[in-house]
Enzyme design. Structure first.
Site, PDB file in Angstrom:
ATOM      1  N   ARG A 318       0.833  -1.218   0.000  1.00  0.00           N
ATOM      2  CA  ARG A 318       0.000   0.000   0.000  1.00  0.00           C
ATOM      3  C   ARG A 318       0.862   1.260   0.000  1.00  0.00           C
ATOM      4  O   ARG A 318       0.395   2.345  -0.371  1.00  0.00           O
ATOM      5  CB  ARG A 318      -0.920   0.001   1.230  1.00  0.00           C
ATOM      6  CG  ARG A 318      -0.182   0.056   2.542  1.00  0.00           C
ATOM      7  CD  ARG A 318      -1.081   0.023   3.768  1.00  0.00           C
ATOM      8  NE  ARG A 318      -0.277  -0.075   4.995  1.00  0.00           N
ATOM      9  CZ  ARG A 318       0.184  -1.211   5.481  1.00  0.00           C
ATOM     10  NH1 ARG A 318      -0.104  -2.361   4.882  1.00  0.00           N
ATOM     11  NH2 ARG A 318       0.929  -1.220   6.583  1.00  0.00           N
ATOM     12  N   ASP A 332       5.549   7.177   1.308  1.00  0.00           N
ATOM     13  CA  ASP A 332       5.063   7.288   2.686  1.00  0.00           C
ATOM     14  C   ASP A 332       6.191   7.150   3.691  1.00  0.00           C
ATOM     15  O   ASP A 332       6.391   6.105   4.300  1.00  0.00           O
ATOM     16  CB  ASP A 332       3.959   6.264   2.967  1.00  0.00           C
ATOM     17  CG  ASP A 332       2.630   6.749   2.416  1.00  0.00           C
ATOM     18  OD1 ASP A 332       1.888   7.378   3.170  1.00  0.00           O
ATOM     19  OD2 ASP A 332       2.368   6.529   1.223  1.00  0.00           O
TER      20      ASP A 332
END
Length: 449
Positions: A318, A332
């Site tokens: 993800r 991220d």
């Protein structure tokens, strides 16, 4: 023009401090705020050969541009350097001594937990103004309302508006550096006027993620709108200024001039997250060669982090994004820390986190390697959630007893062996990312997939 003392290397990024109109056909015109990349050092130290974002190449004057630097690791950046956290009324008054009209700080309220107090020195004494939350907004007088403390401070800096004095001089918390100043100094501050927000493309840890247009290029924009996440925003942006690799999502800059919102601007990854990409295409579209390439891409990005002593701590499909030309890039960096600075108590993704990191908060490159093994399993299972049919509460006890997931259907044996190497309970027995990348390249070269 002034002489450049230390030539910059080819590949160095710089940002324009002024507009430049070309004087000869060999020059490269640019506008203030534009990011350029040095192509070559010339014999004349006052000029560089550079290219812009669309690939045009030409000569630029050295004293019109500023080298982009990573913000020094360990720098304590703050968007609110005047915010002193949990200090008492008496401590605030000591900090604002000797009296200086307009000197101020903000602290957490001791009498009303969850509220704040604005402390202002005025004519020899300190006034304390309670800042309350009302319907999600901050206010002192229930007439003017603000989304966050930065907006409130800016308002009362421009106008006393009922206070004893306007806010003239912040009392900075010891050891902090104003984030706005540091991002400008290091060449990472972008201008709001150059950014157009187009549409929402998702939600991130800190707020909405928008598709934007920055000087004619598509960009991804993280929008942060409240104080609770502002400092985490700064921490992620600080890490990203220090990282540059083809398999890491690249920071383009930050916008901290607009007090209603804060923005991290990154390259736009058109095909979204790797986990969604795998699930939506499936095994009928994605062949083994493609899965191996994604695996290699991530291993190269992580090898770079490993070599530079950074630990990601949240590696998962993800948090890997896919570009228009099918390059996978790690993203991220909200939990990324220098390996020497890791002490963590945040909530962790259990199925992706190494046992020693869950148990003892021991994070290292080797705990990232464990997560990479889980990510490999995600890739070869086309985005399935790890540990299928096992209750979340049972995952850790079973893993600590030596349980390893079976190979996904159709996964080559050599790739599954890599996964198992990553899942060794002894971190010291796990391979390095360099070794993983070399093994994946060997598999690719031998067409063993």
């Amino acid at each position: 023009m002034s002489v450049v003392q230390t030539p910059w290397q080819a590949g160095t990024e710089c940002v324009a401090n002024y507009d430049f109109q070309r004087r000869t056909e060999q020059d490269l015109a640019f506008t203030k705020g534009e990011v350029l990349t040095i192509v070559a050092v010339t014999r004349d130290p006052n000029w560089y050969k550079a290219k812009n974002k669309v690939g045009q190449v030409g000569f630029i004057p050295a004293n019109y541009v500023q080298k982009r630097q990573g913000v020094k690791a360990g720098t304590k950046l703050s968007l609110m350097p005047w915010f002193h956290g949990k200090i008492t009324r008496e401590q605030a008054e000591r900090l604002l001594y000797p009296p200086e009209t307009g000197l101020f700080l903000v602290r957490e309220s001791t009498n009303y937990p969850g509220d704040y107090t604005l402390c202002v020195s005025c004519e020899g004494k300190v006034e304390h103004y309670r800042i309350i939350y009302k319907t999600g907004k901050l206010t002192i007088d229930e007439e003017a309302y603000f989304d966050n403390l930065m907006q409130l401070v800016e308002h009362y800096t421009n106008d006393a508006d009922g206070l004893c004095t306007s806010l003239m001089k912040p009392k900075l918390m010891e050891g902090t550096v104003a984030a706005q100043d540091e991002f400008s100094r290091s060449g990472w501050a972008l201008k709001m006027k150059d950014l157009t927000l187009l549409q929402s493309i998702g939600k991130g840890e800190f707020g909405d993620v928008m598709l934007g247009d920055y000087r004619g290029s598509k960009v991804a924009v993280k929008c942060i709108k409240n104080d609770a996440t502002a400092q985490a925003f700064v921490a992620e942006a600080l890490v990203m200024t220090q990282l540059r690799h083809k398999n890491l999502v690249q920071l383009l800059g930050v916008i901290v001039e607009d007090k209603s919102s804060l923005f991290i601007v990154t390259e736009f990854m058109a095909k979204g997250s790797l986990v969604d990409y795998l699930r939506s295409r499936g095994r009928t579209v994605l062949l083994g060669e493609c899965l191996l390439k994604f695996s290699l891409d991530v291993s190269e990005g992580m090898e770079y982090l490993e070599a530079n002593n950074f630990v990601h701590r949240d590696l998962a499909a993800r948090n890997v994004l896919v570009s228009e030309d099918n390059i996978a890039k790690v993203s991220d960096f909200g939990l990324t820390k220098e390996a020497s600075a890791i002490q963590d108590t945040s909530k962790l993704p259990v199925k992706w986190t190494a046992p020693e990191a869950l148990r003892e908060k021991l994070f290292s490159t080797k705990s990232d390697v464990w997560s990479f093994g889980i990510l490999l399993w995600e890739i070869y299972s086309f985005g399935r959630v790890p540990y299928p049919r096992i209750a979340l509460k049972d995952v850790v006890p079973r893993v600590e007893r030596g349980y390893k997931m079976d190979a996904p259907d159709g996964c080559p044996a050599v790739v599954y062996e890599l996964m198992k190497q990553c899942w060794h309970l002894d971190p010291n027995q796990r391979p390095s990312f360099r070794n993983l990348r070399e093994q994946l390249e060997h598999i690719k070269a031998k067409e063993l997939y």
